[in-house]
Write an enzyme that holds these catalytic residues in place. Sequence first.
Site, PDB file in Angstrom:
ATOM      1  N   LYS A  43     -73.886 -19.616 -60.695  1.00  0.00           N
ATOM      2  CA  LYS A  43     -74.794 -20.326 -59.816  1.00  0.00           C
ATOM      3  C   LYS A  43     -75.108 -21.705 -60.374  1.00  0.00           C
ATOM      4  O   LYS A  43     -75.578 -22.581 -59.669  1.00  0.00           O
ATOM      5  CB  LYS A  43     -76.123 -19.544 -59.683  1.00  0.00           C
ATOM      6  CG  LYS A  43     -75.977 -18.127 -59.221  1.00  0.00           C
ATOM      7  CD  LYS A  43     -77.359 -17.422 -59.299  1.00  0.00           C
ATOM      8  CE  LYS A  43     -77.161 -15.964 -59.642  1.00  0.00           C
ATOM      9  NZ  LYS A  43     -78.427 -15.287 -59.959  1.00  0.00           N
ATOM     10  N   GLY A  44     -74.871 -21.872 -61.662  1.00  0.00           N
ATOM     11  CA  GLY A  44     -75.292 -23.097 -62.356  1.00  0.00           C
ATOM     12  C   GLY A  44     -74.712 -24.383 -61.796  1.00  0.00           C
ATOM     13  O   GLY A  44     -75.317 -25.444 -61.903  1.00  0.00           O
ATOM     14  N   ASP A 103     -69.172 -24.696 -72.634  1.00  0.00           N
ATOM     15  CA  ASP A 103     -69.743 -24.385 -73.939  1.00  0.00           C
ATOM     16  C   ASP A 103     -68.600 -23.897 -74.845  1.00  0.00           C
ATOM     17  O   ASP A 103     -67.835 -24.703 -75.349  1.00  0.00           O
ATOM     18  CB  ASP A 103     -70.832 -23.324 -73.702  1.00  0.00           C
ATOM     19  CG  ASP A 103     -71.692 -23.052 -74.903  1.00  0.00           C
ATOM     20  OD1 ASP A 103     -71.986 -23.975 -75.660  1.00  0.00           O
ATOM     21  OD2 ASP A 103     -72.100 -21.886 -75.095  1.00  0.00           O
ATOM     22  N   LYS A 131     -70.390 -29.379 -74.122  1.00  0.00           N
ATOM     23  CA  LYS A 131     -70.884 -29.136 -75.492  1.00  0.00           C
ATOM     24  C   LYS A 131     -69.662 -29.004 -76.389  1.00  0.00           C
ATOM     25  O   LYS A 131     -69.226 -27.903 -76.697  1.00  0.00           O
ATOM     26  CB  LYS A 131     -71.663 -27.816 -75.528  1.00  0.00           C
ATOM     27  CG  LYS A 131     -73.132 -27.910 -75.299  1.00  0.00           C
ATOM     28  CD  LYS A 131     -73.787 -26.588 -75.701  1.00  0.00           C
ATOM     29  CE  LYS A 131     -74.924 -26.245 -74.781  1.00  0.00           C
ATOM     30  NZ  LYS A 131     -75.495 -24.910 -75.047  1.00  0.00           N
ATOM     31  N   PHE A 152     -79.508 -25.543 -76.314  1.00  0.00           N
ATOM     32  CA  PHE A 152     -79.551 -24.811 -75.052  1.00  0.00           C
ATOM     33  C   PHE A 152     -80.350 -25.620 -74.030  1.00  0.00           C
ATOM     34  O   PHE A 152     -81.503 -25.956 -74.258  1.00  0.00           O
ATOM     35  CB  PHE A 152     -80.156 -23.423 -75.235  1.00  0.00           C
ATOM     36  CG  PHE A 152     -79.877 -22.540 -74.057  1.00  0.00           C
ATOM     37  CD1 PHE A 152     -78.642 -21.930 -73.899  1.00  0.00           C
ATOM     38  CD2 PHE A 152     -80.841 -22.352 -73.074  1.00  0.00           C
ATOM     39  CE1 PHE A 152     -78.365 -21.139 -72.793  1.00  0.00           C
ATOM     40  CE2 PHE A 152     -80.577 -21.559 -71.958  1.00  0.00           C
ATOM     41  CZ  PHE A 152     -79.339 -20.955 -71.825  1.00  0.00           C
ATOM     42  N   VAL A 153     -79.704 -25.930 -72.905  1.00  0.00           N
ATOM     43  CA  VAL A 153     -80.351 -26.772 -71.901  1.00  0.00           C
ATOM     44  C   VAL A 153     -80.608 -26.007 -70.601  1.00  0.00           C
ATOM     45  O   VAL A 153     -79.920 -25.041 -70.296  1.00  0.00           O
ATOM     46  CB  VAL A 153     -79.499 -28.033 -71.591  1.00  0.00           C
ATOM     47  CG1 VAL A 153     -79.427 -28.941 -72.798  1.00  0.00           C
ATOM     48  CG2 VAL A 153     -78.097 -27.657 -71.113  1.00  0.00           C
ATOM     49  N   ASP A 159     -79.956 -22.351 -65.988  1.00  0.00           N
ATOM     50  CA  ASP A 159     -81.081 -21.436 -66.140  1.00  0.00           C
ATOM     51  C   ASP A 159     -81.204 -20.868 -67.537  1.00  0.00           C
ATOM     52  O   ASP A 159     -80.287 -20.912 -68.344  1.00  0.00           O
ATOM     53  CB  ASP A 159     -80.913 -20.245 -65.191  1.00  0.00           C
ATOM     54  CG  ASP A 159     -79.874 -19.245 -65.708  1.00  0.00           C
ATOM     55  OD1 ASP A 159     -78.735 -19.669 -65.979  1.00  0.00           O
ATOM     56  OD2 ASP A 159     -80.213 -18.059 -65.876  1.00  0.00           O
ATOM     57  N   ARG A 165     -83.880 -23.495 -62.896  1.00  0.00           N
ATOM     58  CA  ARG A 165     -82.778 -24.131 -62.177  1.00  0.00           C
ATOM     59  C   ARG A 165     -83.270 -25.273 -61.294  1.00  0.00           C
ATOM     60  O   ARG A 165     -82.531 -26.191 -60.979  1.00  0.00           O
ATOM     61  CB  ARG A 165     -82.068 -23.106 -61.266  1.00  0.00           C
ATOM     62  CG  ARG A 165     -81.357 -21.983 -61.995  1.00  0.00           C
ATOM     63  CD  ARG A 165     -80.493 -21.209 -61.012  1.00  0.00           C
ATOM     64  NE  ARG A 165     -80.054 -19.922 -61.513  1.00  0.00           N
ATOM     65  CZ  ARG A 165     -78.977 -19.730 -62.286  1.00  0.00           C
ATOM     66  NH1 ARG A 165     -78.247 -20.757 -62.648  1.00  0.00           N
ATOM     67  NH2 ARG A 165     -78.638 -18.524 -62.680  1.00  0.00           N
TER      68      ARG A 165
HETATM   69  P1  IMP Z   1     -68.772 -20.772 -71.930  1.00  0.00           P
HETATM   70  O1  IMP Z   1     -67.864 -19.693 -71.411  1.00  0.00           O
HETATM   71  O2  IMP Z   1     -69.283 -20.445 -73.313  1.00  0.00           O
HETATM   72  O3  IMP Z   1     -68.113 -22.135 -71.906  1.00  0.00           O
HETATM   73  O4  IMP Z   1     -70.059 -20.779 -71.042  1.00  0.00           O
HETATM   74  C1  IMP Z   1     -70.049 -21.364 -69.820  1.00  0.00           C
HETATM   75  C2  IMP Z   1     -71.236 -21.031 -68.965  1.00  0.00           C
HETATM   76  O5  IMP Z   1     -72.363 -20.546 -69.705  1.00  0.00           O
HETATM   77  C3  IMP Z   1     -71.724 -22.294 -68.284  1.00  0.00           C
HETATM   78  O6  IMP Z   1     -70.988 -22.559 -67.118  1.00  0.00           O
HETATM   79  C4  IMP Z   1     -73.176 -21.971 -68.054  1.00  0.00           C
HETATM   80  O7  IMP Z   1     -73.318 -21.267 -66.845  1.00  0.00           O
HETATM   81  C5  IMP Z   1     -73.571 -21.123 -69.241  1.00  0.00           C
HETATM   82  N1  IMP Z   1     -74.157 -21.956 -70.304  1.00  0.00           N
HETATM   83  C6  IMP Z   1     -73.581 -22.413 -71.431  1.00  0.00           C
HETATM   84  N2  IMP Z   1     -74.413 -23.167 -72.165  1.00  0.00           N
HETATM   85  C7  IMP Z   1     -75.566 -23.215 -71.470  1.00  0.00           C
HETATM   86  C8  IMP Z   1     -76.836 -23.876 -71.696  1.00  0.00           C
HETATM   87  O8  IMP Z   1     -77.089 -24.601 -72.668  1.00  0.00           O
HETATM   88  N3  IMP Z   1     -77.774 -23.663 -70.727  1.00  0.00           N
HETATM   89  C9  IMP Z   1     -77.555 -22.903 -69.617  1.00  0.00           C
HETATM   90  N4  IMP Z   1     -76.394 -22.286 -69.370  1.00  0.00           N
HETATM   91  C10 IMP Z   1     -75.405 -22.436 -70.285  1.00  0.00           C
HETATM   92 MG    MG Z   2     -71.424 -22.007 -65.256  1.00  0.00          MG
END
Ligand code: IMP
Ligand code: MG
Length: 180
Positions: A43-44, A103, A131, A152-153, A159, A165
Amino acid sequence: MLDDDIARVLITEEELRRRTRELGQQISRDYQGKDLHLICVLKGGVTFLVDLMREICIPHSIDFMATSSYGDATETSGVVRILKDLDLPIAGRNVLIVDDIIDSGLTIAYLRRILLERQPASLRICTLLNKKERRVVDVPLDYIGFDIPNEFVVGYGMDFRELYRNLRFVGVLKPELYRP
Ligand code: IMP
Ligand code: MG
């Protein structure tokens, strides 16, 4: 107040607007004359998508996909599940994935792999935030809004436990709120 849980504002509403406009203009130029299809990762990514698509001045369609999130944690488990698949086929189309934040890169790497199997004409990635320090898998990012530090944002679609959000800015959550 939600704002009381924010340690500091990382990216202001105005900065988000300006950068989203630039990205929209760049995407409009790059995909001129092509069949552009945006895929938003729920949803982000929703807030970014609706702002970005209104800055794109060429015809395009949109679709949504949802993958499993972290649950209550602030770090990924590395296990990705599809919670909602696309409504439309993507074969032969120029697909641009629109995401909120990359991330570890695990989610987007997985998504990229399964979407490539469906044979789009092209597949690129647009993320609002990156990140870099946290990357564990290498994924090519074609459009990046902002590189951010390892914090963490929340806000602008992102969220913590489904809250924040609706904030108009991207902020850093007070660490005491999510550290055990
Ligand atoms: P990844 O698989 O570790 O790259 O995580 C990706 C997903 O995790 C992102 O699309 C976000 O939905 C969530 N996410 C990662 N870091 C953050 C953060 O700092 N705040 C909120 N959601 C995050
Ligand atoms: Mg996401």
